[in-house]
Design a protein around this motif. Structure first.
Motif, PDB file in Angstrom:
ATOM      1  N   LEU A   1       2.373 -14.568   5.860  1.00  0.00           N
ATOM      2  CA  LEU A   1       2.651 -14.287   7.261  1.00  0.00           C
ATOM      3  C   LEU A   1       2.206 -15.422   8.177  1.00  0.00           C
ATOM      4  N   MET A   2       1.052 -16.002   7.906  1.00  0.00           N
ATOM      5  CA  MET A   2       0.571 -17.073   8.778  1.00  0.00           C
ATOM      6  C   MET A   2       1.405 -18.337   8.619  1.00  0.00           C
ATOM      7  N   GLU A   3       1.960 -18.566   7.447  1.00  0.00           N
ATOM      8  CA  GLU A   3       2.897 -19.678   7.292  1.00  0.00           C
ATOM      9  C   GLU A   3       4.186 -19.391   8.046  1.00  0.00           C
ATOM     10  N   MET A   4       4.614 -18.134   8.036  1.00  0.00           N
ATOM     11  CA  MET A   4       5.839 -17.768   8.731  1.00  0.00           C
ATOM     12  C   MET A   4       5.731 -18.030  10.233  1.00  0.00           C
ATOM     13  N   VAL A   5       4.561 -17.756  10.821  1.00  0.00           N
ATOM     14  CA  VAL A   5       4.387 -17.954  12.261  1.00  0.00           C
ATOM     15  C   VAL A   5       3.746 -19.304  12.576  1.00  0.00           C
ATOM     16  N   GLY A   6       3.609 -20.172  11.571  1.00  0.00           N
ATOM     17  CA  GLY A   6       3.133 -21.532  11.809  1.00  0.00           C
ATOM     18  C   GLY A   6       1.665 -21.653  12.159  1.00  0.00           C
ATOM     19  N   LEU A   7       0.827 -20.770  11.611  1.00  0.00           N
ATOM     20  CA  LEU A   7      -0.599 -20.794  11.965  1.00  0.00           C
ATOM     21  C   LEU A   7      -1.512 -20.938  10.745  1.00  0.00           C
ATOM     22  N   TRP A   8      -0.970 -21.202   9.578  1.00  0.00           N
ATOM     23  CA  TRP A   8      -1.809 -21.268   8.381  1.00  0.00           C
ATOM     24  C   TRP A   8      -2.877 -22.351   8.495  1.00  0.00           C
ATOM     25  N   ASP A   9      -2.532 -23.472   9.127  1.00  0.00           N
ATOM     26  CA  ASP A   9      -3.506 -24.564   9.252  1.00  0.00           C
ATOM     27  C   ASP A   9      -4.601 -24.254  10.271  1.00  0.00           C
ATOM     28  N   ARG A  10      -4.442 -23.151  11.016  1.00  0.00           N
ATOM     29  CA  ARG A  10      -5.469 -22.763  11.996  1.00  0.00           C
ATOM     30  C   ARG A  10      -6.159 -21.456  11.599  1.00  0.00           C
TER      31      ARG A  10
ATOM     32  N   ILE B   1       8.755 -17.810  20.069  1.00  0.00           N
ATOM     33  CA  ILE B   1       8.452 -16.465  19.571  1.00  0.00           C
ATOM     34  C   ILE B   1       9.718 -15.818  19.020  1.00  0.00           C
ATOM     35  N   TRP B   2      10.831 -15.990  19.697  1.00  0.00           N
ATOM     36  CA  TRP B   2      12.073 -15.389  19.233  1.00  0.00           C
ATOM     37  C   TRP B   2      12.578 -16.044  17.959  1.00  0.00           C
ATOM     38  N   THR B   3      12.254 -17.304  17.757  1.00  0.00           N
ATOM     39  CA  THR B   3      12.588 -17.942  16.476  1.00  0.00           C
ATOM     40  C   THR B   3      11.881 -17.221  15.338  1.00  0.00           C
ATOM     41  N   TYR B   4      10.609 -16.883  15.541  1.00  0.00           N
ATOM     42  CA  TYR B   4       9.844 -16.172  14.512  1.00  0.00           C
ATOM     43  C   TYR B   4      10.360 -14.754  14.325  1.00  0.00           C
ATOM     44  N   ILE B   5      10.777 -14.101  15.412  1.00  0.00           N
ATOM     45  CA  ILE B   5      11.297 -12.745  15.293  1.00  0.00           C
ATOM     46  C   ILE B   5      12.600 -12.745  14.493  1.00  0.00           C
ATOM     47  N   ARG B   6      13.471 -13.727  14.746  1.00  0.00           N
ATOM     48  CA  ARG B   6      14.724 -13.808  13.986  1.00  0.00           C
ATOM     49  C   ARG B   6      14.448 -14.102  12.510  1.00  0.00           C
ATOM     50  N   GLU B   7      13.471 -14.975  12.255  1.00  0.00           N
ATOM     51  CA  GLU B   7      13.107 -15.273  10.868  1.00  0.00           C
ATOM     52  C   GLU B   7      12.518 -14.038  10.198  1.00  0.00           C
TER      53      GLU B   7
ATOM     54  N   PRO C   1       0.832  -1.194   0.000  1.00  0.00           N
ATOM     55  CA  PRO C   1       0.000   0.000   0.000  1.00  0.00           C
ATOM     56  C   PRO C   1       0.872   1.252   0.000  1.00  0.00           C
ATOM     57  N   ALA C   2       0.264   2.374  -0.359  1.00  0.00           N
ATOM     58  CA  ALA C   2       1.008   3.637  -0.411  1.00  0.00           C
ATOM     59  C   ALA C   2       1.649   3.925   0.922  1.00  0.00           C
ATOM     60  N   GLY C   3       2.910   4.366   0.880  1.00  0.00           N
ATOM     61  CA  GLY C   3       3.618   4.737   2.096  1.00  0.00           C
ATOM     62  C   GLY C   3       4.260   3.579   2.813  1.00  0.00           C
ATOM     63  N   THR C   4       4.223   2.353   2.238  1.00  0.00           N
ATOM     64  CA  THR C   4       4.834   1.208   2.889  1.00  0.00           C
ATOM     65  C   THR C   4       5.809   0.551   1.950  1.00  0.00           C
ATOM     66  N   ILE C   5       6.515  -0.448   2.471  1.00  0.00           N
ATOM     67  CA  ILE C   5       7.499  -1.176   1.689  1.00  0.00           C
ATOM     68  C   ILE C   5       6.973  -2.551   1.370  1.00  0.00           C
ATOM     69  N   ALA C   6       7.084  -3.001   0.135  1.00  0.00           N
ATOM     70  CA  ALA C   6       6.644  -4.331  -0.234  1.00  0.00           C
ATOM     71  C   ALA C   6       7.564  -5.356   0.374  1.00  0.00           C
ATOM     72  N   ALA C   7       7.006  -6.419   0.938  1.00  0.00           N
ATOM     73  CA  ALA C   7       7.807  -7.466   1.539  1.00  0.00           C
ATOM     74  C   ALA C   7       8.167  -8.497   0.498  1.00  0.00           C
ATOM     75  N   PRO C   8       9.439  -8.945   0.449  1.00  0.00           N
ATOM     76  CA  PRO C   8       9.817  -9.974  -0.498  1.00  0.00           C
ATOM     77  C   PRO C   8       9.240 -11.310  -0.104  1.00  0.00           C
ATOM     78  N   ALA C   9       9.204 -12.217  -1.040  1.00  0.00           N
ATOM     79  CA  ALA C   9       8.675 -13.544  -0.749  1.00  0.00           C
ATOM     80  C   ALA C   9       9.549 -14.237   0.266  1.00  0.00           C
ATOM     81  N   ARG C  10       8.927 -15.072   1.079  1.00  0.00           N
ATOM     82  CA  ARG C  10       9.690 -15.838   2.032  1.00  0.00           C
ATOM     83  C   ARG C  10      10.608 -16.782   1.262  1.00  0.00           C
ATOM     84  N   GLY C  11      11.894 -16.651   1.475  1.00  0.00           N
ATOM     85  CA  GLY C  11      12.843 -17.496   0.785  1.00  0.00           C
ATOM     86  C   GLY C  11      13.243 -16.969  -0.569  1.00  0.00           C
ATOM     87  N   ALA C  12      12.599 -15.896  -1.057  1.00  0.00           N
ATOM     88  CA  ALA C  12      12.945 -15.356  -2.368  1.00  0.00           C
ATOM     89  C   ALA C  12      14.244 -14.592  -2.274  1.00  0.00           C
TER      90      ALA C  12
END
Length: 367
Positions: free
Chosen positions: A159-168, A214-220, A12-23
């Motif tokens: 984002l939900m895959e990154m924090v391990g919650l996509w299946d929920r 939680i810190w594992t996700y923050i480092r990732e 969105p305007a005024g923000t930075i696009a996030a690259p793909a996870r692993g891209a």
């Protein structure tokens, strides 16, 4: 049309696009010989003389610091030190009494909307809607921040895959554990691709295993997103993960540097002894060794160079029976003690007693 190729998603305007996870990002073109060096990115946060008072109480007392773009910056200190009040001012939730602050290049008083578009915030207290599903919570956040509709689904999945919650994603948040809710709140704070993410005590109240998770996700997150992370904590082990930390006490920054640099600056080992007479032991340490000690967390504690070599002298010359002794290398708690004269735990106990006294005075005044 939305795709699963996250590297093509525009923010969105005024923000930075996030690259793909692993891209992988394209390699920068090396500068031509003799070309001027590239200009370093502007600081993500610039604070000058920032202060906040509530009546006669000075919560924050004129702090100054900068946070570099892409840095993991931590505020370390006991409860009541002014950490949350500082974050509230930086996130435009509280107006400074004096001083100035700029976040992502925008003034927190005069450009509040611009600041809010460029930050994500995870509060100390949970703010998710327990009756809604995880997906609905993130969709609501995206709508409030005006994220382009065709970008919501792929960003949410990323984002939900990154924090391990996509299946929920379709489960009501009320069924989540405390750690799952915290992870979802971090994902929600990233939905609009902010340039800076503020985490206020992100693991408070969680068990040690969940805190590590939680810190594992923050480092990732640091590795996968072009983002600055600003967090507060009173957990020593969490502060170790930061690039730099500012130690805060009684509304002031008493030290600011990389964790290893701060620990190296202490220059002494911590020696803790349990004796039959703590007052006599403290006096003997001063008289016979020229060492100042105090009682911290129920034991006599002091710092000396070469702690292990000092212990035999201690038993031979102290003159007070010693029941137990331990020696440890400098920690961030030792850094805190070297600047404030107390440990964070003791400081929190004093803060809690002060708050209780204030509450009793307020109740008495109402009667």
């Amino acid at each position: 049309m939305a795709t699963n190729d996250e590297s093509t998603i525009a923010a969105p305007a005024g923000t930075i696009a996030a690259p793909a996870r692993g891209a992988s990002s394209p390699s920068p073109t090396p500068p031509a010989p003799g070309a001027p060096s590239p200009t370093p990115p502007a600081p993500a946060v610039v604070v000058e003389g920032l202060a906040k008072s509530f009546g006669d109480v000075q919560a924050v007392r004129g702090v100054d610091f900068e946070v570099a773009a892409g840095e993991v910056f931590g505020f370390l200190g006991p409860n009541g030190a002014g950490k949350t009040t500082t974050i509230n001012m930086l996130c435009t939730l509280a107006k400074p009494s004096s001083g100035s602050a700029r976040v992502a290049g925008h003034d927190v008083v005069h450009e509040r909307d611009d600041v809010r578009r460029n930050i994500g915030l995870v509060f100390q207290d949970p703010t998710l809607d327990g009756y809604m599903t995880a997906q609905q919570n993130l969709e609501l956040h995206a709508e409030l921040y005006g994220v382009q509709s065709d970008l919501v689904a792929p960003r949410m999945q990323q984002l939900m895959e990154m924090v391990g919650l996509w299946d929920r994603k379709d489960s009501p948040v009320a069924t989540f554990s405390g750690g799952m809710r915290r992870r979802l709140e971090i994902a929600r704070g990233l939905m609009h691709s902010p340039r800076a993410l503020f985490l206020d005590e992100p693991t408070i109240g969680l068990d040690p295993q969940t805190r590590r998770s939680i810190w594992t996700y923050i480092r990732e997150l640091k590795e996968s997103e072009e983002i600055t992370i600003f967090m507060t904590t009173h957990y020593m082990d969490e502060a170790e993960w930061c690039d730099r930390i500012a130690i805060m006490d009684h509304g002031q920054i008493v030290a600011l540097d990389a964790p290893e640099t701060l620990k190296a600056g202490v220059g002494t080992d911590r020696v803790t002894i349990q004796t039959e007479d703590d007052d006599a032991a403290i006096a003997a340490l001063e008289d016979r060794f020229g060492v100042r000690a105090n009682v911290s967390e129920g034991a006599v504690t002091f710092g000396v160079p070469g702690g292990e070599e000092f212990v035999p002298r201690l038993f031979a010359e102290l003159g007070v029976p010693i029941r137990a002794v331990s020696v440890s290398r400098p920690t961030l708690d030792d850094v805190f003690m070297s600047y404030t004269g107390t440990t964070i735990r003791d400081a929190e106990e004093d803060s809690s007693k002060h708050k209780n006294r204030v509450m009793m005075q307020m109740m008495g005044a109402r009667r």
